[in-house]
Write an enzyme that holds these catalytic residues in place. Structure first.
Site, mmCIF file in Angstrom:
data_model
loop_
_atom_site.group_PDB
_atom_site.id
_atom_site.type_symbol
_atom_site.label_atom_id
_atom_site.label_comp_id
_atom_site.label_asym_id
_atom_site.label_seq_id
_atom_site.Cartn_x
_atom_site.Cartn_y
_atom_site.Cartn_z
ATOM 1 N N LYS A 170 5.173 4.368 -0.988
ATOM 2 C CA LYS A 170 5.436 5.654 -1.670
ATOM 3 C C LYS A 170 6.630 5.986 -1.337
ATOM 4 C CE LYS A 170 0.558 6.366 -2.186
ATOM 5 N NZ LYS A 170 -0.952 6.928 -1.557
ATOM 6 N N GLY A 207 0.848 -1.279 0.128
ATOM 7 C CA GLY A 207 0.056 0.016 0.013
ATOM 8 C C GLY A 207 0.857 1.257 -0.048
ATOM 9 N N SER A 208 0.377 2.282 0.632
ATOM 10 C CA SER A 208 1.071 3.572 0.612
ATOM 11 C C SER A 208 2.317 3.784 1.235
ATOM 12 C CB SER A 208 0.007 4.666 1.097
ATOM 13 O OG SER A 208 -1.084 4.591 0.319
ATOM 14 N N THR A 209 2.762 2.838 1.893
ATOM 15 C CA THR A 209 4.080 2.734 2.573
ATOM 16 C C THR A 209 4.887 2.732 1.557
ATOM 17 O OG1 THR A 209 4.029 0.176 2.930
ATOM 18 C CG2 THR A 209 3.207 1.660 4.903
#
Length: 485
Positions: free
Chosen positions: A220, A216-218
């Site tokens: 990024k 997920g957004s980790t």
């Protein structure tokens, strides 16, 4: 000698030669293989004829040995706080074998390792009962307890590293199991084993090392590192070229953001603070699949990691343009272990230098002489010190005033990134809650953490990295910091 007798003599000579060759082959070539075969009961009896050495945390043993009644095996293994430590030690069972440190360090723990030949020889002359050596780990007891208790009844995992050395400080996985319940050969041990094997929640799986999840957004953080390292952007506060809406390449669909957040042309700092899918999806597309693979690889993706326990490879895939854009925000075929995401946070915290993760600090002989000391080793340099410090500023903004405020620790600088990863076909399953972080003190960064909550029992709308995973990371970081005072 007549011809028939000569033939018989030659044939008998060949048989004797073949017998001698076979005997020498078994005694010298195949001896080690035969000695270590599971079917060789005599070897197993000898293995459990002596007290096993211990696995050490904070100077204290977390394992032990107890006498077995009514069995050929004199001693069996026991654990202190077995469910908490099982993800670190693995199990050692008279009936079902061994895993993890109990398996990899078996030679030291049983006393059979070649390094302990002198100790074995001396015990023959002194008459002292033979025992195994000890394995001293890097684990921090307070951090492990904070991780295990933080997960509680949730299904998930926690990994904490010392960014300065690569030492593993915590390695928790839930649901867990007590290795003591099947360490012997009784009917009760067999029933306990079968129950664990049949459990749909898979307690025997080490989620910290062996399960891969969409990060997920980790992820990024990795995409931001790729943007900085490839010169796509150099100033974390300059506007990016990120329109809103932004259409996925070769697609008729726009990439959505979660909620009404200011993502149009947002700077890298603001995009990480608000977790803008459009900004990071477009960065991944602008850089292209190969550059993203290269940067992810520097952090450890696409290779197995040995701690010495093996961790499954995390995967940043070769893929087409739209899937590469989705992988850049931690979705599509992007998969990561909790260890891998702890390594990402660790590299950022350590000014771009990623150290090789390890959990065995020393091996000791039964007389406590040190026979091995680990020397820290650099794994890679995923990004320059300058760019790592830029990423630190970005991650610290996330905790100060973004989605990671639940990880704040008074008087301590904390950087982090939340993630809520889609799960299942068409995102029908409950999402995974992620949080990666690090803490900084006057002595640098003593801890980096990754937390994933796979199943918390919470309703879908109440699942978030900031809500579920960040408080666990905070507790682990605080435990490490407090132990260094």
């Amino acid at each position: 000698m007549n011809k028939p007798l000569r033939r018989i003599a030659i044939f008998c000579g060949v048989l004797i030669f073949a017998l001698l060759a076979r005997t020498n082959y078994l005694q010298y070539v195949k001896a080690d293989d035969l000695n270590t075969r599971d079917e060789n009961r005599r070897v197993r009896i000898e293995r459990y004829a002596h007290e096993r050495g211990n696995i050490i945390v904070d100077g204290k043993s977390i394992t032990g040995s107890t006498e077995t009644k009514g069995s050929d095996f004199k001693y069996k293994r026991v654990w202190k706080d077995g469910p908490m430590w099982a993800p670190v030690t693995g199990y050692s069972s008279q009936a079902f074998g061994a895993t993890q440190l109990e398996n990899l360090e078996d030679g030291i723990l049983t006393g059979n390792d070649d390094q302990l030949f002198f100790n074995r020889t001396m015990s023959m002359f002194t008459g002292e009962e033979r025992t195994g050596g000890n394995v001293v780990t890097t684990l921090n007891g307070a951090a492990q307890k904070a991780a295990f208790e933080g997960l509680g009844k949730k299904k998930g995992a926690v990994v904490a590293l010392d960014p300065r050395t690569g030492a593993i400080l915590a390695l928790a996985s839930t649901p867990s199991y007590d290795p003591s319940t099947f360490a012997g050969t009784s009917n009760a041990d067999g029933k306990a084993w079968q129950s664990l094997k049949g459990d749909k929640d898979k307690p025997l799986i080490n989620r910290a090392l062996r399960e891969t999840y969409p990060p997920g957004s980790t992820f990024k953080v990795v995409t931001a590192a790729a943007a900085l390292e490839n010169g796509l952007y150099t100033d974390i506060d300059e506007h990016t070229k990120s329109p809103l809406p932004w259409r996925l390449p070769q697609s008729s669909d726009d990439l959505p953001n979660e909620g009404n957040i200011p993502c149009e042309n947002a700077s890298l700092r603001e995009a990480l603070r608000y977790s803008c899918n459009t900004v990071f999806g477009k960065i991944s597309d602008d850089l292209g699949n190969q550059k993203m693979i290269d940067e992810a690889g520097k952090f450890g993706f696409n290779k197995e990691i040995f701690t010495p326990v093996r961790s499954n490879a995390s995967v940043y895939p070769e893929d087409n343009r739209p899937q590469n854009a989705m992988a850049g925000i931690g979705q599509a075929s992007n998969r990561a272990t909790p260890l891998q995401m702890a390594m990402v946070a660790s590299a950022v915290a350590n000014d771009g230098k990623l150290m090789q993760p390890y959990m065995v600090a020393e091996r000791k002989a039964p007389n406590l002489d040190v026979i091995y000391t680990h020397e820290k080793e650099e794994f890679s340099r995923p990004l320059s010190a300058e760019n790592a410090q830029k990423l630190q500023q970005m991650m610290e903004t996330v905790v100060k005033e973004g989605t990671g405020t639940n990880a704040r620790i008074p008087g301590v600088t904390v950087g982090g990134k939340t993630g809520t990863a889609q799960n299942g076909l068409n995102n029908k399953g409950n999402p995974y809650a992620w949080f990666i972080s690090y803490a900084k003190t006057d002595n640098g960064s003593p801890v980096a953490v990754a937390v994933v909550v796979e199943d918390s029992g919470a309703t879908r709308e109440n699942i978030s990295g900031g809500g579920l995973a960040a408080p666990i990371a905070k507790a682990v970081m605080k435990a490490v910091i407090d132990s260094e005072k």
